[in-house]
Design a protein around this motif. Structure first.
Motif, mmCIF file in Angstrom:
data_model
loop_
_atom_site.group_PDB
_atom_site.id
_atom_site.type_symbol
_atom_site.label_atom_id
_atom_site.label_comp_id
_atom_site.label_asym_id
_atom_site.label_seq_id
_atom_site.Cartn_x
_atom_site.Cartn_y
_atom_site.Cartn_z
ATOM 1 N N ALA A 34 2.412 -1.089 -6.038
ATOM 2 C CA ALA A 34 2.525 -2.105 -7.084
ATOM 3 C C ALA A 34 1.860 -1.646 -8.377
ATOM 4 N N THR A 35 0.855 -0.785 -8.248
ATOM 5 C CA THR A 35 0.138 -0.309 -9.430
ATOM 6 C C THR A 35 0.841 0.864 -10.105
ATOM 7 N N VAL A 36 1.369 1.805 -9.332
ATOM 8 C CA VAL A 36 1.824 3.072 -9.915
ATOM 9 C C VAL A 36 3.328 3.156 -10.132
ATOM 10 N N ARG A 37 4.090 2.206 -9.581
ATOM 11 C CA ARG A 37 5.548 2.375 -9.626
ATOM 12 C C ARG A 37 6.104 2.399 -11.044
ATOM 13 N N GLU A 38 5.432 1.725 -11.965
ATOM 14 C CA GLU A 38 5.934 1.681 -13.341
ATOM 15 C C GLU A 38 5.183 2.629 -14.278
ATOM 16 N N LEU A 39 4.238 3.392 -13.737
ATOM 17 C CA LEU A 39 3.469 4.296 -14.597
ATOM 18 C C LEU A 39 4.324 5.466 -15.072
ATOM 19 N N LEU A 54 10.544 3.898 0.044
ATOM 20 C CA LEU A 54 11.335 3.678 1.254
ATOM 21 C C LEU A 54 10.879 2.425 1.999
ATOM 22 N N VAL A 55 9.563 2.228 2.069
ATOM 23 C CA VAL A 55 9.015 1.103 2.833
ATOM 24 C C VAL A 55 9.291 -0.231 2.151
ATOM 25 N N PHE A 56 9.110 -0.293 0.830
ATOM 26 C CA PHE A 56 9.128 -1.586 0.151
ATOM 27 C C PHE A 56 10.402 -1.868 -0.641
ATOM 28 N N ASP A 57 11.197 -0.840 -0.924
ATOM 29 C CA ASP A 57 12.366 -1.055 -1.783
ATOM 30 C C ASP A 57 13.705 -0.797 -1.098
ATOM 31 N N VAL A 58 13.705 -0.220 0.088
ATOM 32 C CA VAL A 58 14.946 0.132 0.780
ATOM 33 C C VAL A 58 15.085 -0.753 2.015
ATOM 34 N N SER A 59 16.241 -1.374 2.196
ATOM 35 C CA SER A 59 16.419 -2.333 3.290
ATOM 36 C C SER A 59 16.413 -1.667 4.655
ATOM 37 N N ASN A 60 16.971 -0.482 4.754
ATOM 38 C CA ASN A 60 16.987 0.239 6.031
ATOM 39 C C ASN A 60 16.584 1.692 5.780
ATOM 40 N N PRO A 61 15.284 1.947 5.622
ATOM 41 C CA PRO A 61 14.846 3.286 5.237
ATOM 42 C C PRO A 61 15.126 4.341 6.300
ATOM 43 N N HIS A 62 15.102 3.967 7.568
ATOM 44 C CA HIS A 62 15.388 4.944 8.618
ATOM 45 C C HIS A 62 16.805 5.484 8.468
#
Length: 390
Positions: free
Chosen positions: A45-50, A70-78
């Motif tokens: 949340a801190t670095v994604r827009e840096l 992958l963990v927070f923005d992708v619905s099926n990362p596997h």
């Protein structure tokens, strides 16, 4: 919030400056830096827009940012990583495939940690519930962390919530010493132990899952089912309720299942409270344990159960006239687990069960292997209606 990029880098140093011992392992580095998913989320949340001027879009945390995305923005990362592996498989740059495999390994490691660290104890509860349902025999030997090999492992299957839309099949393998409460439960990824070829994700002491259970099993409810139900199958009171409100019924039942004394049928039965209780069957081992404990005669008296006598060469068995359950025996332990009273009533329709004593050749019964033993028809023909009560 952090005031500037320098503050961010002070909190999360660039990956190339992470302190490691021995050969660099980016997966191990990631797990060391982020102890749980909350820490990884705060980082993302801190670095994604840096933005870092002069780096052409490069980030000081390429691996961490890739995993966080992958963990927070992708619905099926596997599936995303598996698709990437297939897309890059024929590429001349093998590092692309290797990088995807490394990310997949990190994703699974983060997922394992997330499952185990569930702050609401849902993981422990899932393991407990799985063990209390039924045990299966594994299709192949399993090596435990101490090097011991279980040739015929007993395990329970469970499913946990994973990252994204993924569910994670797992298997809880039991390593049981003579006293099961001193055993351990080893958790593997996969629908059966060793299915994913990995080491156990974690191990827990069985006693920690059954905190209310003492060294000796509580046979009282199982004895009631054995004595009062046809076939030894009935609802187990509070069998799905953990904690003191239900007398720790779920823990007691799970202990009996692990000992092989009871088996869940997968059905439920209505209870007097308007709900339902899990239906269980008393196994031959459970019936033997109940007899050894010597609790049936007092229970039969308490419930005012009618009984009849069964003569056999080495002693006399007393059985319940409604269910056929053996209540007490003289001499050696009973060879008969349950008399078939329905068949006995059909064979002798002119007399109520219990109006006289019986000899073992004239009854059908279950023995302690669970096998049905038929009556001696010749003996019946020769004695039906003529043999006086003993």
């Amino acid at each position: 919030m952090f005031a500037n990029i320098e503050d961010v880098l002070a909190r999360w140093p660039a990956e190339e400056h992470w302190t490691v011992s021995g050969a660099r392992d980016r997966v191990a580095d990631l797990l060391q830096r982020f102890g749980d998913m909350e820490q990884l989320y705060r980082f993302w949340a801190t670095v994604r827009e840096l933005r870092f001027p002069g780096t052409y879009g490069q980030t000081p945390w390429p691996f961490s940012c890739r995993l966080a995305h992958l963990v927070f923005d992708v619905s099926n990362p596997h599936q995303k990583l598996k698709d990437d592996i297939e897309r890059y498989r024929d590429s001349s740059d093998r590092s692309l495939v290797e990088s995807c495999h490394e990310e997949l390994r990190a994703l699974m490691a983060l997922e394992n940690r997330m499952i185990i660290q569930d702050p609401h104890r849902r993981f422990a509860d899932r393991v407990f519930r799985a063990l209390g349902q039924a045990l299966q025999e594994g299709p192949q030997p399993v090596r435990l962390p101490d090097g011991h090999i279980l040739e015929r492992p007993l395990y329970a299957a469970l499913v946990c919530d994973g990252i994204g839309s993924q569910t994670v099949p797992m298997s809880a393998v039991l390593a049981l010493p003579p006293n099961p409460l001193e055993g351990e439960v080893h958790l593997f990824r996969g629908s059966y132990p060793g299915a994913c070829g990995d080491e156990p994700v974690t191990s827990v002491e069985l006693r920690s899952l059954l905190p209310s259970v003492k060294s000796e099993p509580d046979l009282s409810e199982l004895a009631r089912i054995y004595l009062t139900s046809i076939g030894g199958i009935a609802g187990y009171a509070w069998g799905d309720t953990r904690g003191a409100d239900g007398g720790h019924g779920a823990e007691k039942l799970t202990h009996l299942v692990l000992l092989g004394y009871a088996e869940r049928t997968g059905r439920t039965e209505p209870n007097p409270l308007g709900g339902s209780w899990p239906q269980v069957a008393v196994t031959p081992a459970g019936a033997s344990a109940i007899h050894t404990a010597g609790i049936l005669p007092a229970l039969a008296r308490q419930l005012s159960r009618g009984t009849a006598l069964l003569q056999r060469g080495e002693g006399i068995d007393e059985f319940d006239v409604l269910t056929g359950a053996i209540v007490a025996s003289s001499g050696m332990a009973p060879a008969v687990m349950r008399v078939d009273v329905a068949e006995l009533q059909q064979a002798f329709p002119d007399e109520a069960v219990g109006e006289r004593d019986y000899e073992i050749p004239e009854v059908c019964y279950l023995d302690f292997s669970g096998a049905k033993v038929m009556a001696d028809w010749t003996f019946r023909d020769e004695n039906n209606g003529t043999r006086p009560s003993l």
